[in-house]
Design a protein around this motif. Structure first.
Motif, PDB file in Angstrom:
ATOM      1  N   GLU A 138       0.827  -1.226   0.000  1.00 14.27           N
ATOM      2  CA  GLU A 138       0.000   0.000   0.000  1.00 14.27           C
ATOM      3  C   GLU A 138       0.850   1.260   0.000  1.00 14.27           C
ATOM      4  O   GLU A 138       2.008   1.259   0.433  1.00 14.27           O
ATOM      5  CB  GLU A 138      -0.945   0.036   1.208  1.00 14.27           C
ATOM      6  CG  GLU A 138      -2.407  -0.174   0.858  1.00 14.27           C
ATOM      7  CD  GLU A 138      -2.980   0.782  -0.215  1.00 14.27           C
ATOM      8  OE1 GLU A 138      -2.390   1.833  -0.491  1.00 14.27           O
ATOM      9  OE2 GLU A 138      -4.033   0.464  -0.772  1.00 14.27           O
ATOM     10  N   TYR A 153      -7.712   8.223 -17.504  1.00 15.46           N
ATOM     11  CA  TYR A 153      -8.021   6.882 -16.997  1.00 15.46           C
ATOM     12  C   TYR A 153      -8.183   5.894 -18.153  1.00 15.46           C
ATOM     13  O   TYR A 153      -7.653   4.786 -18.133  1.00 15.46           O
ATOM     14  CB  TYR A 153      -9.290   6.958 -16.156  1.00 15.46           C
ATOM     15  CG  TYR A 153      -9.609   5.699 -15.360  1.00 15.46           C
ATOM     16  CD1 TYR A 153      -8.827   5.327 -14.269  1.00 15.46           C
ATOM     17  CD2 TYR A 153     -10.687   4.885 -15.695  1.00 15.46           C
ATOM     18  CE1 TYR A 153      -9.117   4.181 -13.530  1.00 15.46           C
ATOM     19  CE2 TYR A 153     -10.983   3.747 -14.968  1.00 15.46           C
ATOM     20  CZ  TYR A 153     -10.195   3.394 -13.886  1.00 15.46           C
ATOM     21  OH  TYR A 153     -10.483   2.264 -13.164  1.00 15.46           O
ATOM     22  N   SER A 210     -18.275   0.879  -4.989  1.00 15.67           N
ATOM     23  CA  SER A 210     -16.966   1.177  -4.398  1.00 15.67           C
ATOM     24  C   SER A 210     -16.794   2.681  -4.188  1.00 15.67           C
ATOM     25  O   SER A 210     -17.514   3.497  -4.769  1.00 15.67           O
ATOM     26  CB  SER A 210     -15.869   0.703  -5.358  1.00 15.67           C
ATOM     27  OG  SER A 210     -15.973   1.423  -6.579  1.00 15.67           O
ATOM     28  N   ARG A 211     -15.775   3.002  -3.428  1.00 19.62           N
ATOM     29  CA  ARG A 211     -15.384   4.400  -3.219  1.00 19.62           C
ATOM     30  C   ARG A 211     -15.061   5.076  -4.548  1.00 19.62           C
ATOM     31  O   ARG A 211     -15.502   6.206  -4.820  1.00 19.62           O
ATOM     32  CB  ARG A 211     -14.148   4.418  -2.291  1.00 19.62           C
ATOM     33  CG  ARG A 211     -13.675   5.755  -1.753  1.00 19.62           C
ATOM     34  CD  ARG A 211     -12.919   6.644  -2.704  1.00 19.62           C
ATOM     35  NE  ARG A 211     -11.827   5.998  -3.390  1.00 19.62           N
ATOM     36  CZ  ARG A 211     -11.301   6.449  -4.513  1.00 19.62           C
ATOM     37  NH1 ARG A 211     -11.753   7.549  -5.098  1.00 19.62           N
ATOM     38  NH2 ARG A 211     -10.306   5.798  -5.116  1.00 19.62           N
TER      39      ARG A 211
HETATM   40  N1  LIG Z   1     -14.012   0.694  -8.359  1.00 19.55           N
HETATM   41  C1  LIG Z   1     -14.347   0.519  -9.620  1.00 19.55           C
HETATM   42  O1  LIG Z   1     -15.515   0.739 -10.028  1.00 19.55           O
HETATM   43  C2  LIG Z   1     -13.316   0.014 -10.597  1.00 19.55           C
HETATM   44  C3  LIG Z   1     -13.727  -0.388 -11.870  1.00 19.55           C
HETATM   45  C4  LIG Z   1     -12.785  -0.830 -12.773  1.00 19.55           C
HETATM   46  C5  LIG Z   1     -11.437  -0.901 -12.407  1.00 19.55           C
HETATM   47  N2  LIG Z   1     -11.069  -0.498 -11.157  1.00 19.55           N
HETATM   48  C6  LIG Z   1      -9.644  -0.584 -10.832  1.00 19.55           C
HETATM   49  O2  LIG Z   1      -9.492  -1.447  -9.718  1.00 19.55           O
HETATM   50  C7  LIG Z   1      -8.288  -1.104  -9.007  1.00 19.55           C
HETATM   51  C8  LIG Z   1      -8.620  -0.990  -7.541  1.00 19.55           C
HETATM   52  O3  LIG Z   1      -9.559   0.074  -7.399  1.00 19.55           O
HETATM   53  P1  LIG Z   1     -10.514   0.238  -6.138  1.00 19.55           P
HETATM   54  O4  LIG Z   1     -11.897   0.383  -6.621  1.00 19.55           O
HETATM   55  O5  LIG Z   1     -10.198  -0.788  -5.114  1.00 19.55           O
HETATM   56  O6  LIG Z   1     -10.038   1.689  -5.658  1.00 19.55           O
HETATM   57  P2  LIG Z   1      -9.421   2.172  -4.273  1.00 19.55           P
HETATM   58  O7  LIG Z   1      -9.115   3.601  -4.421  1.00 19.55           O
HETATM   59  O8  LIG Z   1     -10.319   1.720  -3.167  1.00 19.55           O
HETATM   60  O9  LIG Z   1      -8.078   1.303  -4.189  1.00 19.55           O
HETATM   61  C9  LIG Z   1      -6.925   1.634  -4.908  1.00 19.55           C
HETATM   62  C10 LIG Z   1      -5.747   1.498  -3.972  1.00 19.55           C
HETATM   63  O10 LIG Z   1      -4.542   1.809  -4.689  1.00 19.55           O
HETATM   64  C11 LIG Z   1      -3.691   2.503  -3.816  1.00 19.55           C
HETATM   65  N3  LIG Z   1      -2.741   3.337  -4.539  1.00 19.55           N
HETATM   66  C12 LIG Z   1      -3.017   4.425  -5.300  1.00 19.55           C
HETATM   67  N4  LIG Z   1      -1.882   4.958  -5.747  1.00 19.55           N
HETATM   68  C13 LIG Z   1      -0.877   4.186  -5.279  1.00 19.55           C
HETATM   69  C14 LIG Z   1       0.547   4.243  -5.393  1.00 19.55           C
HETATM   70  N5  LIG Z   1       1.170   5.212  -6.105  1.00 19.55           N
HETATM   71  N6  LIG Z   1       1.282   3.304  -4.754  1.00 19.55           N
HETATM   72  C15 LIG Z   1       0.668   2.328  -4.034  1.00 19.55           C
HETATM   73  N7  LIG Z   1      -0.670   2.222  -3.898  1.00 19.55           N
HETATM   74  C16 LIG Z   1      -1.411   3.151  -4.507  1.00 19.55           C
HETATM   75  C17 LIG Z   1      -4.625   3.382  -2.999  1.00 19.55           C
HETATM   76  O11 LIG Z   1      -4.017   3.788  -1.780  1.00 19.55           O
HETATM   77  C18 LIG Z   1      -5.830   2.483  -2.808  1.00 19.55           C
HETATM   78  O12 LIG Z   1      -5.786   1.783  -1.593  1.00 19.55           O
HETATM   79  C19 LIG Z   1      -7.788   0.173  -9.655  1.00 19.55           C
HETATM   80  O13 LIG Z   1      -6.734  -0.134 -10.554  1.00 19.55           O
HETATM   81  C20 LIG Z   1      -8.996   0.700 -10.397  1.00 19.55           C
HETATM   82  O14 LIG Z   1      -8.638   1.523 -11.467  1.00 19.55           O
HETATM   83  C21 LIG Z   1     -11.961  -0.058 -10.252  1.00 19.55           C
END
Ligand SMILES: NC(=O)c1ccc[n+]([C@@H]2O[C@H](COP(=O)([O-])OP(=O)(O)OC[C@H]3O[C@@H](n4cnc5c(N)ncnc54)[C@H](O)[C@@H]3O)[C@@H](O)[C@H]2O)c1
Length: 257
Positions: free
Chosen positions: A42, A160, A195-196
């Motif tokens: 993280e 994105y 999700s957030r």
């Molecule tokens: N939530 C959605 O609807 C959704 C849909 C499609 C894809 N995604 C992808 O899923 C993945 C996870 O997303 P999520 O929904 O859990 O979001 P989230 O924001 O809850 O989790 C992302 C995590 O990545 C960590 N992070 C960000 N920058 C970082 C860095 N430089 N170094 C280390 N850690 C870092 C953040 O601290 C966070 O805990 C992402 O790649 C996101 O693009 C999410």
């Protein structure tokens, strides 16, 4: 304790970036419940308290602090994982940010650089340092987190969208390279996840809540975090042993038509 997990049935080592985020945390819990040992990576500024709570007292859990966009941090988290558990069987290359929501003329260039630093360079660096470990083992499964944003366009999301398309290109290239030494590399493409991240994007695009987004999905609901975690677990497991270079779409039919 509620939500606490323990495991070590098959003892595979799963390295997960963005592990305290919504999808990362859900996946860490699911893989641990199936017996995997978890190395959670993280960002130094992230709140890891809920994640730590889930794994409190577990010897099969290691939390590491790293910025995935910094090469020295990536090398350090890979070295620390190997030092602790001796191997990496599963790599969920998942950390990502959504960046700004703005049309291209208004999209801040600094945001473009930031989003590429995390979503593209971060994924590339993870592959660069984890693949040699798996090459040595002659086994391993990598799951890169893309998105439906890696398959289609969307107004006001250029940074994105570009970054998630790049993840698919990296996945395909890495799959071709890693097939030579018995390692599989696939990508996961979640749709609208409860999700957030989705809530914040919806808010920034001016919608009151996520319900219009759920209505757009053929199955008429958002994905749960477990919907995504189960698909990652499938790609991580030997049940998907003939799949590599594959974009696994988990979107309730959103991108079918
Ligand atoms: N939530 C959605 O609807 C959704 C849909 C499609 C894809 N995604 C992808 O899923 C993945 C996870 O997303 P999520 O929904 O859990 O979001 P989230 O924001 O809850 O989790 C992302 C995590 O990545 C960590 N992070 C960000 N920058 C970082 C860095 N430089 N170094 C280390 N850690 C870092 C953040 O601290 C966070 O805990 C992402 O790649 C996101 O693009 C999410």
């Amino acid at each position: 304790m509620t939500g606490q997990v323990s495991g070590a049935l098959d003892g595979k080592v799963a390295l997960i970036t963005g592990a305290a985020g919504n999808i990362g945390h859900a996946t860490a819990k699911l893989l641990a419940s199936r017996g995997d040992r978890i190395v959670a990576v993280e960002h130094p500024k992230a709140d890891c308290s809920a994640l730590e709570e889930s794994f409190s007292g577990s010897d099969d859990f290691l939390l590491l602090s790293a910025d995935v966009s910094k090469e020295e941090d990536v090398k350090a988290y890979v070295d620390a994982a190997v030092e602790r558990f001796g191997r990496i069987d599963i790599f969920f290359n998942n950390a990502g940010i959504e960046g700004a929501q703005a049309s291209i003329p208004d999209y801040p260039t600094a945001e473009f650089e930031k989003i590429f630093g995390v979503n593209v360079l971060g994924v590339f660096l993870g592959l660069k340092y984890v693949l040699p470990v798996m090459r040595e083992q002659k086994s391993g499964s990598v799951i890169n987190t893309s998105s439906i944003a890696g398959l289609i366009g969307s107004a006001n999301m250029s940074g994105y969208i570009m970054s998630k398309h790049a993840v698919l290109g990296l996945t395909r290239t890495a799959a071709l390279e890693a097939a030579d030494y018995g390692v599989r590399v696939n990508s996961i493409h979640p749709g609208f996840v409860d999700s957030r991240m989705l809530t914040d994007i919806v808010h920034n695009l001016g919608a009151p809540d996520t319900s219009p987004f759920a209505d757009m999905v053929p199955v008429k609901r958002l994905a749960s975090l477990d919907d995504i975690a189960r698909a990652v677990a499938f790609l991580a497991s030997d049940e998907s042993s003939y799949m590599t270079g594959h974009p696994l779409v988990v979107d309730g039919g959103l991108t079918v038509s």
